[in-house]
Design a protein around this motif. Sequence first.
Motif, PDB file in Angstrom:
ATOM      1  N   PRO A  39       0.810  -1.219   0.000  1.00 17.24           N
ATOM      2  CA  PRO A  39       0.000   0.000   0.000  1.00 17.24           C
ATOM      3  C   PRO A  39       0.848   1.275   0.000  1.00 17.24           C
ATOM      4  O   PRO A  39       0.620   2.161  -0.794  1.00 17.24           O
ATOM      5  CB  PRO A  39      -0.829  -0.109   1.277  1.00 17.24           C
ATOM      6  N   SER A  40       1.825   1.381   0.889  1.00 19.12           N
ATOM      7  CA  SER A  40       2.658   2.575   0.944  1.00 19.12           C
ATOM      8  C   SER A  40       3.503   2.694  -0.314  1.00 19.12           C
ATOM      9  O   SER A  40       3.687   3.781  -0.830  1.00 19.12           O
ATOM     10  CB  SER A  40       3.559   2.541   2.175  1.00 19.12           C
ATOM     11  N   SER A  41       4.004   1.568  -0.785  1.00 17.63           N
ATOM     12  CA  SER A  41       4.799   1.578  -1.997  1.00 17.63           C
ATOM     13  C   SER A  41       3.973   2.152  -3.150  1.00 17.63           C
ATOM     14  O   SER A  41       4.462   2.962  -3.921  1.00 17.63           O
ATOM     15  CB  SER A  41       5.261   0.162  -2.323  1.00 17.63           C
ATOM     16  N   GLN A  42       2.733   1.754  -3.221  1.00 21.91           N
ATOM     17  CA  GLN A  42       1.855   2.239  -4.285  1.00 21.91           C
ATOM     18  C   GLN A  42       1.567   3.723  -4.118  1.00 21.91           C
ATOM     19  O   GLN A  42       1.527   4.463  -5.091  1.00 21.91           O
ATOM     20  CB  GLN A  42       0.544   1.432  -4.311  1.00 21.91           C
ATOM     21  N   LEU A  43       1.380   4.160  -2.886  1.00 21.94           N
ATOM     22  CA  LEU A  43       1.127   5.567  -2.600  1.00 21.94           C
ATOM     23  C   LEU A  43       2.310   6.422  -3.064  1.00 21.94           C
ATOM     24  O   LEU A  43       2.136   7.419  -3.768  1.00 21.94           O
ATOM     25  CB  LEU A  43       0.887   5.736  -1.094  1.00 21.94           C
ATOM     26  N   VAL A  44       3.509   6.019  -2.698  1.00 23.64           N
ATOM     27  CA  VAL A  44       4.720   6.744  -3.098  1.00 23.64           C
ATOM     28  C   VAL A  44       4.918   6.646  -4.605  1.00 23.64           C
ATOM     29  O   VAL A  44       5.216   7.641  -5.273  1.00 23.64           O
ATOM     30  CB  VAL A  44       5.956   6.210  -2.339  1.00 23.64           C
ATOM     31  N   GLU A  45       4.741   5.461  -5.144  1.00 21.75           N
ATOM     32  CA  GLU A  45       4.914   5.248  -6.591  1.00 21.75           C
ATOM     33  C   GLU A  45       3.964   6.153  -7.388  1.00 21.75           C
ATOM     34  O   GLU A  45       4.380   6.803  -8.352  1.00 21.75           O
ATOM     35  CB  GLU A  45       4.668   3.781  -6.931  1.00 21.75           C
ATOM     36  N   ASN A  46       2.709   6.199  -6.971  1.00 20.91           N
ATOM     37  CA  ASN A  46       1.725   7.043  -7.660  1.00 20.91           C
ATOM     38  C   ASN A  46       2.108   8.515  -7.582  1.00 20.91           C
ATOM     39  O   ASN A  46       2.003   9.245  -8.571  1.00 20.91           O
ATOM     40  CB  ASN A  46       0.324   6.834  -7.084  1.00 20.91           C
ATOM     41  N   LEU A  47       2.551   8.946  -6.419  1.00 21.77           N
ATOM     42  CA  LEU A  47       2.958  10.334  -6.264  1.00 21.77           C
ATOM     43  C   LEU A  47       4.135  10.640  -7.181  1.00 21.77           C
ATOM     44  O   LEU A  47       4.130  11.644  -7.900  1.00 21.77           O
ATOM     45  CB  LEU A  47       3.351  10.634  -4.816  1.00 21.77           C
ATOM     46  N   CYS A  48       5.150   9.790  -7.160  1.00 22.77           N
ATOM     47  CA  CYS A  48       6.371  10.043  -7.929  1.00 22.77           C
ATOM     48  C   CYS A  48       6.146   9.965  -9.436  1.00 22.77           C
ATOM     49  O   CYS A  48       6.950  10.499 -10.203  1.00 22.77           O
ATOM     50  CB  CYS A  48       7.486   9.099  -7.474  1.00 22.77           C
ATOM     51  N   LYS A  49       5.060   9.336  -9.857  1.00 24.35           N
ATOM     52  CA  LYS A  49       4.710   9.295 -11.283  1.00 24.35           C
ATOM     53  C   LYS A  49       3.915  10.530 -11.701  1.00 24.35           C
ATOM     54  O   LYS A  49       3.623  10.708 -12.876  1.00 24.35           O
ATOM     55  CB  LYS A  49       3.860   8.059 -11.581  1.00 24.35           C
ATOM     56  N   GLY A  50       3.549  11.363 -10.742  1.00 24.57           N
ATOM     57  CA  GLY A  50       2.711  12.525 -11.017  1.00 24.57           C
ATOM     58  C   GLY A  50       3.343  13.497 -12.000  1.00 24.57           C
ATOM     59  O   GLY A  50       4.564  13.610 -12.096  1.00 24.57           O
ATOM     60  N   LYS A  51       2.486  14.216 -12.701  1.00 22.42           N
ATOM     61  CA  LYS A  51       2.943  15.155 -13.735  1.00 22.42           C
ATOM     62  C   LYS A  51       3.796  16.286 -13.177  1.00 22.42           C
ATOM     63  O   LYS A  51       4.704  16.768 -13.838  1.00 22.42           O
ATOM     64  CB  LYS A  51       1.735  15.761 -14.457  1.00 22.42           C
ATOM     65  N   VAL A  53       5.843  16.233 -10.608  1.00 25.58           N
ATOM     66  CA  VAL A  53       7.113  15.812 -10.007  1.00 25.58           C
ATOM     67  C   VAL A  53       8.231  15.966 -11.036  1.00 25.58           C
ATOM     68  O   VAL A  53       8.205  15.354 -12.097  1.00 25.58           O
ATOM     69  CB  VAL A  53       7.020  14.359  -9.473  1.00 25.58           C
ATOM     70  N   GLU A  54       9.211  16.796 -10.688  1.00 27.04           N
ATOM     71  CA  GLU A  54      10.301  17.112 -11.617  1.00 27.04           C
ATOM     72  C   GLU A  54      11.317  15.999 -11.774  1.00 27.04           C
ATOM     73  O   GLU A  54      11.935  15.876 -12.827  1.00 27.04           O
ATOM     74  CB  GLU A  54      11.020  18.386 -11.172  1.00 27.04           C
ATOM     75  N   ASN A  55      11.552  15.232 -10.714  1.00 32.56           N
ATOM     76  CA  ASN A  55      12.585  14.203 -10.775  1.00 32.56           C
ATOM     77  C   ASN A  55      12.072  12.944 -10.066  1.00 32.56           C
ATOM     78  O   ASN A  55      12.119  12.857  -8.842  1.00 32.56           O
ATOM     79  CB  ASN A  55      13.874  14.713 -10.122  1.00 32.56           C
ATOM     80  N   ARG A  56      11.592  12.011 -10.845  1.00 35.86           N
ATOM     81  CA  ARG A  56      10.975  10.799 -10.297  1.00 35.86           C
ATOM     82  C   ARG A  56      11.971   9.993  -9.448  1.00 35.86           C
ATOM     83  O   ARG A  56      11.630   9.495  -8.390  1.00 35.86           O
ATOM     84  CB  ARG A  56      10.430   9.933 -11.436  1.00 35.86           C
ATOM     85  N   ARG A  57      13.189   9.879  -9.910  1.00 35.54           N
ATOM     86  CA  ARG A  57      14.192   9.104  -9.185  1.00 35.54           C
ATOM     87  C   ARG A  57      14.479   9.726  -7.809  1.00 35.54           C
ATOM     88  O   ARG A  57      14.542   9.036  -6.800  1.00 35.54           O
ATOM     89  CB  ARG A  57      15.469   9.017 -10.014  1.00 35.54           C
ATOM     90  N   PHE A  58      14.636  11.035  -7.786  1.00 34.98           N
ATOM     91  CA  PHE A  58      14.836  11.735  -6.517  1.00 34.98           C
ATOM     92  C   PHE A  58      13.637  11.505  -5.604  1.00 34.98           C
ATOM     93  O   PHE A  58      13.797  11.233  -4.415  1.00 34.98           O
ATOM     94  CB  PHE A  58      15.034  13.235  -6.755  1.00 34.98           C
ATOM     95  N   CYS A  59      12.456  11.616  -6.148  1.00 36.52           N
ATOM     96  CA  CYS A  59      11.222  11.419  -5.383  1.00 36.52           C
ATOM     97  C   CYS A  59      11.210  10.041  -4.727  1.00 36.52           C
ATOM     98  O   CYS A  59      10.961   9.911  -3.531  1.00 36.52           O
ATOM     99  CB  CYS A  59      10.017  11.604  -6.308  1.00 36.52           C
ATOM    100  N   LEU A  60      11.480   9.017  -5.505  1.00 36.19           N
ATOM    101  CA  LEU A  60      11.467   7.652  -4.970  1.00 36.19           C
ATOM    102  C   LEU A  60      12.526   7.468  -3.885  1.00 36.19           C
ATOM    103  O   LEU A  60      12.269   6.821  -2.865  1.00 36.19           O
ATOM    104  CB  LEU A  60      11.670   6.638  -6.092  1.00 36.19           C
TER     105      LEU A  60
END
Length: 197
Positions: A39-51, A53-60
């Motif tokens: 569940p948390s992984s999906q929450l973070v994953e969804n956020l980091c895939k957001g339009k 978010v400038e840097n997905r790798r940094f976000c993750l």
Amino acid sequence: MAPPNQLCLVLVIFLSIFSLSSLPTSAIIPKANVALPLPSSQLVENLCKGKAVENRRFCLKALSSPKIIAAMDTTQLGTLIMKLGAANAKATLNVYNEIIKKADSPQALKALNCCVEAYKYAILSFEMVSSELVEDPQTANYDAAVIGPEIANCEKELINAKVQAPRLLAGNRFIKYYVSMGYEITSTLKLENPNEY
């Protein structure tokens, strides 16, 4: 290229900044091979895939600490992101305050002072957004968004004054990543509660 002593000093200061943060450094530089619950992984994953978010790798990476992984919903995750953003802004503000003491021209001093004010604003805004997430996601979204132009103005001033400081550029880049993550999470909260505001 900078002399080895300067590079060592930069490295020591950079590491010191992140170690002074009230959050664990793993929130900024995560440990490898952290198993994320679904569940948390999906929450973070969804956020980091957001339009936004400038840097997905940094976000993750930034959102892979155990405390953040334990976030149960978007509001909790948003609060933690705001705390990370504020901690990052405080650390970068400390660097600005350190470098301002060594400013060698009126233009550089003016640019650095502009950035100090931008970072003070960013810290207050991140803290304010954190408190607004539950009661007013729309205002939180706006308040997260307006941090970006302040940092952009800071960068413009540094460029115009020809201030050469890689640590400041890195701090500005990171704060922009946190701003984009904050904007994305507050946008998500607005969508989750469209009729409440």
